[in-house]
Structure formats: structure tokens, C-alpha cells
Design an enzyme around this catalytic site. Structure first.
Site, PDB file in Angstrom:
ATOM      1  NE  ARG A 201      -6.943   0.742  11.410  1.00 58.85           N
ATOM      2  CZ  ARG A 201      -5.744   0.491  10.940  1.00 58.85           C
ATOM      3  NH1 ARG A 201      -4.754   1.316  11.198  1.00 58.85           N
ATOM      4  NH2 ARG A 201      -5.483  -0.568  10.209  1.00 58.85           N
TER       5      ARG A 201
ATOM      6  CG  MET B 245       9.405  23.347  -1.169  1.00 60.00           C
ATOM      7  SD  MET B 245       8.239  24.298  -2.128  1.00 60.00           S
ATOM      8  CE  MET B 245       7.365  25.198  -0.870  1.00 60.00           C
TER       9      MET B 245
ATOM     10  CE  LYS C  18      -0.277  -0.316   5.027  1.00 60.31           C
ATOM     11  NZ  LYS C  18      -1.043  -0.935   6.135  1.00 60.31           N
TER      12      LYS C  18
ATOM     13  CE1 TYR D 211      13.354  31.675   2.838  1.00 58.35           C
ATOM     14  CE2 TYR D 211      13.395  29.274   2.677  1.00 58.35           C
ATOM     15  CZ  TYR D 211      13.167  30.510   2.100  1.00 58.35           C
ATOM     16  OH  TYR D 211      12.769  30.595   0.803  1.00 58.35           O
TER      17      TYR D 211
HETATM   18  C1  LIG Z   1      -0.351  -1.917   6.749  1.00 60.43           C
HETATM   19  C2  LIG Z   1      -0.980  -3.173   7.165  1.00 60.43           C
HETATM   20  C3  LIG Z   1      -0.218  -4.337   7.354  1.00 60.43           C
HETATM   21  C4  LIG Z   1       1.303  -4.341   7.324  1.00 60.43           C
HETATM   22  O1  LIG Z   1       1.783  -3.830   8.555  1.00 60.43           O
HETATM   23  P1  LIG Z   1       3.370  -3.742   8.862  1.00 60.43           P
HETATM   24  O2  LIG Z   1       3.423  -3.279  10.258  1.00 60.43           O
HETATM   25  O3  LIG Z   1       3.923  -2.749   7.896  1.00 60.43           O
HETATM   26  O4  LIG Z   1       3.914  -5.099   8.656  1.00 60.43           O
HETATM   27  C5  LIG Z   1      -0.885  -5.510   7.607  1.00 60.43           C
HETATM   28  N1  LIG Z   1      -2.236  -5.534   7.701  1.00 60.43           N
HETATM   29  C6  LIG Z   1      -2.992  -4.427   7.569  1.00 60.43           C
HETATM   30  C7  LIG Z   1      -4.464  -4.503   7.697  1.00 60.43           C
HETATM   31  C8  LIG Z   1      -2.388  -3.209   7.300  1.00 60.43           C
HETATM   32  O5  LIG Z   1      -3.142  -2.121   7.159  1.00 60.43           O
END
Ligand SMILES: *Cc1c(COP(=O)(O)O)cnc(C)c1O
Length: 385
Positions: free
Chosen positions: A134, A311, A36, A263
Site C-alpha cells: 500500500r 434511516m 484516526k 419498509y
Molecule cells: C490504523 C493503523 C494502525 C492501528 O491498527 P489497529 O489494527 O487498529 O491496531 C497502526 N498503524 C497504521 C499505519 C495504521 O494505519
């Protein structure tokens, strides 16, 4: 040669980490790397191909559009979307032939309708909230009811019941164990009705710390990128960092005492020294919180980021008489000579975690896939800039 900055992605290290993690699994347990957020900032497309080559049984994403992108490079690997899908995204997930997560009757009904309209069968992973608080339902009876709905509908397939750990990276394992046992208990009930249903729970920390949490599949994210889920040294778990972040020296100046860099004049030379300007900044994801706190590697040595991160540029104190020249390579994450800056170390002064460090590298920075053993990039020559 590259412009301003580049992130090098060691695809050999990525494959190594996948194989290393897979070697910890009992036979038949599936490896489902999580790619992801553009593969945690590493660039999803080349990473998808690499993990598929390294034996990923399935690949997980947070969103439908991430799965669509992956489908364009891996026509046959099973995909899973872990996140919440708006009604408009369901069709995208279906078209990518991805399995989806579900925990709500209205959603399952819409999913079934859309799958029927597409003439496809969608795999459903019913999410049980065992304590993350969640996504998912906390009601085990609803999990079973949704499982029955998925199993009964001709356009749905009951693939799994699953959960996600809130504290697997912590030393106190009490809550992780409670979550794991809740899934195991419900899984046992579910299997009386659906012997084929799979269970999954483990993220990277669960995978590494608790074999009893592996169930039928594991979902490691951060560890496949060679980062440590516990925020320590990934080498402790035989993981190799995949990403390194580089720029180069665009200017070297002699500073007299009292001269300032950047800056707000937040850093001023206390004695005569030399200062490098480096064309990478918070617009590239080098967080402003590293002003006067972070470090960079130049010529195989650590140098402090001196002055405010802007930046497009940072400045680093090279020390008096430094031999650093325009064009020399700068490493912000990664190794030079014997020195290494880990994403875990960058996270400390920022009060964050390695995950956020690599996810925060902005799209302005090209991700360049390289392979283990590939020829070293020639040192940027000073003459050509
Ligand atoms: C992001 C995620 C993972 C992976 O988690 P890590 O800590 O990066 O290994 C696994 N399951 C779900 C549902 C996630 O959102």
C-alpha cells in the site's frame, strides 16, 4: 436524558486499555495510540486527552487535519501523521508540529521546503513497504537514501523507519514474521549510519501476539478502544470495551398475526406479539444489513431487530406480554443486566469487522464521554417523553 440516541465513551476504560497495553512493553518502548477517523468513531477530542493522561508517548492519526484538531487539546504530546499528505496538507501537518510519514523523494523535497519556510524542523518517519503493498517504498536502498536526505537537511529530522503488517491478526504468522524480519534487517543497516533512528511496526495484533515486533514503538488502534484485533472477546486480553450505543423505546404496539413492521414488510408477526419502535437507524450508522439479523438489549434481555432497518428507526420484536414500556433504554452495543452485545458480534452478520462497526456510527449520534465509576445515567422515565 438524550435525544434519539447516544454513544457513551468510557474514558476510564480507554485509560485502562492504554495502561494494560503499555504494561506489555519492555522499558523504553513507546506507546503510540492511533486515534484516526475520529478515534475509530469514539470522538477524537476527549479520547486524545484520555490517552495522553494514560501515558501515550505519541499519538498517531491518518490525516493532517486530525493532527491539527488534536494539537488544540494536547499542546505538548508528540504527534504523528501516518497517511499520505497532499501538498496542500503538508503545511497543516507542520503547523500542528506533527511528525510525518514519507517514502518518496519529491515529497521529502516539498516537505523540506515548507518546513524551511515555516522555520521549523519536521520529524520524518520513512515508510518501508515490507509486504502491505500500500503506502511506502518496497526498495530498501531508497529507504536508506530518504533517511540520509532527512538526516542531512536542517529543517528535517530523521525520526524513524517503519512498516505496517498485513496479516498480524491471522493465526499463520509466516508473513508477519517475514515483514518484521525485513524491517529488522534494514533497521540494522540504517543504525550503522544513524544510531538514533527508531523502528516501529506493531499494530494492536502485533503488539498482543508478537513481542519481537515491538521494536522502539507500538501503534495500537483497535485494542485501545477495548475491541479485539482478532475479532473475538476483548476480555481475553484484559481489554474493556470503551463505546456503548444506546437509544430508547419510542413506541410499543400490539401486533396481531400477519401485521408487518417497516419498509417492504420483510417481517410479519407469526403470532400475537408486541413490537417496539426505536429512534435509531442507518442514518445513525445502524447498518441496514442488520434487518432481521441484529439484536438489541431492552430490560436486560436480547430482542431481535425485526423488520427492515430504516434511516431513522428500527423495530424489535418484544414477544407477547412484554413489560417493555415507552422510554425504556435500548442498548445496541454494550451491556444491560447480564447481557452484552459486543461490536465484534454486530460485525458477524454484516460480514465486517469491529473496526467498521464503530467507525460507521454517524456524526448524528452524540459521543458522550463518561468516566469509570461515574454515576449511572438515570433510566429514561416514561412520563417525560
Ligand atoms: C490504523 C493503523 C494502525 C492501528 O491498527 P489497529 O489494527 O487498529 O491496531 C497502526 N498503524 C497504521 C499505519 C495504521 O494505519
Amino acid at each position: 436524558m438524550y435525544e434519539r440516541a447516544e454513544a457513551r465513551i468510557d474514558l476510564g476504560a480507554l485509560r485502562h486499555n492504554c495502561r494494560e497495553l503499555k504494561s506489555r512493553l519492555a522499558g523504553g518502548v513507546e506507546l503510540c495510540p492511533v486515534l484516526k477517523a475520529d478515534a475509530y468513531g469514539h470522538g477524537a477530542l476527549h479520547c486524545v486527552s484520555a490517552v495522553a493522561e494514560a501515558g501515550a508517548d505519541r499519538i498517531a492519526f491518518a490525516t493532517a487535519s486530525e493532527a491539527v484538531l488534536a494539537r488544540s487539546v494536547v499542546p505538548d504530546v508528540p504527534l504523528l501523521v501516518l497517511g499520505a499528505l497532499a501538498p496542500a496538507e503538508i503545511e497543516m501537518a507542520i503547523s500542528a508540529r506533527a511528525d510525518v510519514a514519507a517514502w518518496e523523494p519529491g515529497f521529502i523535497a516539498t516537505l523540506a521546503d515548507q518546513a524551511a519556510a515555516a522555520g521549523l524542523v519536521v520529524g520524518v518517519h520513512v515508510k518501508y513497504d515490507t509486504g502491505m503493498g500500500r503506502l511506502g517504498t518496497t526498495d530498501p536502498e531508497l529507504v536508506l537514501e530518504l533517511a540520509r536526505t532527512a538526516a542531512a537537511h536542517p529543517n528535517l529530522r530523521l525520526a524513524a523507519i517503519w512498516t505496517h503488517f498485513a496479516t498480524a491478526d491471522e493465526e499463520d504468522t509466516t508473513f508477519r514474521d517475514l515483514q518484521r524480519d525485513r524491517l529488522a534487517e534494514l533497521g540494522e543497516r540504517a543504525r550503522r549510519e544513524f544510531p538514533e533512528v527508531k523502528l516501529h511496526a506493531a499494530n494492536s495484533a502485533g503488539l498482543i501476539a508478537d513481542p519481537a515486533s515491538h521494536f522502539d514503538m507500538v501503534r495500537p488502534g483497535v485494542a485501545i478502544y477495548g475491541m479485539d484485533p482478532f475479532g473475538e472477546d476483548p476480555a481475553d486480553h484484559n481489554l474493556r470495551p470503551v463505546l456503548s450505543l444506546h437509544s430508547w423505546v419510542a413506541s410499543v404496539k400490539d401486533f396481531a398475526p400477519g401485521m408487518s413492521a417497516g419498509y417492504g414488510r420483510t417481517w410479519q408477526a407469526e403470532h400475537a406479539t408486541r413490537v417496539a419502535a426505536i429512534p435509531i437507524g442507518y442514518g445513525d450508522g445502524v447498518r441496514r444489513g442488520l434487518s432481521n439479523k441484529g439484536e438489541v438489549l431492552i430490560g436486560g434481555r436480547r430482542h431481535p431487530i425485526s423488520g427492515t432497518v430504516s434511516m431513522d428507526n428500527i423495530t424489535a420484536d418484544l414477544g407477547p406480554g412484554s413489560k417493555v414500556r415507552v422510554g425504556d433504554e435500548v442498548t445496541l452495543i454494550g451491556s444491560q443486566g447480564g447481557e452484552t452485545i459486543l461490536a465484534e458480534q454486530v460485525a458477524v452478520p454484516l460480514g465486517t469487522i469491529n473496526y467498521e462497526v464503530t467507525c460507521g456510527i454517524s456524526p448524528r449520534v452524540p459521543r458522550v464521554g463518561r468516566d469509570e465509576g461515574a454515576a449511572k445515567e438515570p433510566r429514561p422515565g416514561s412520563g417525560s417523553r
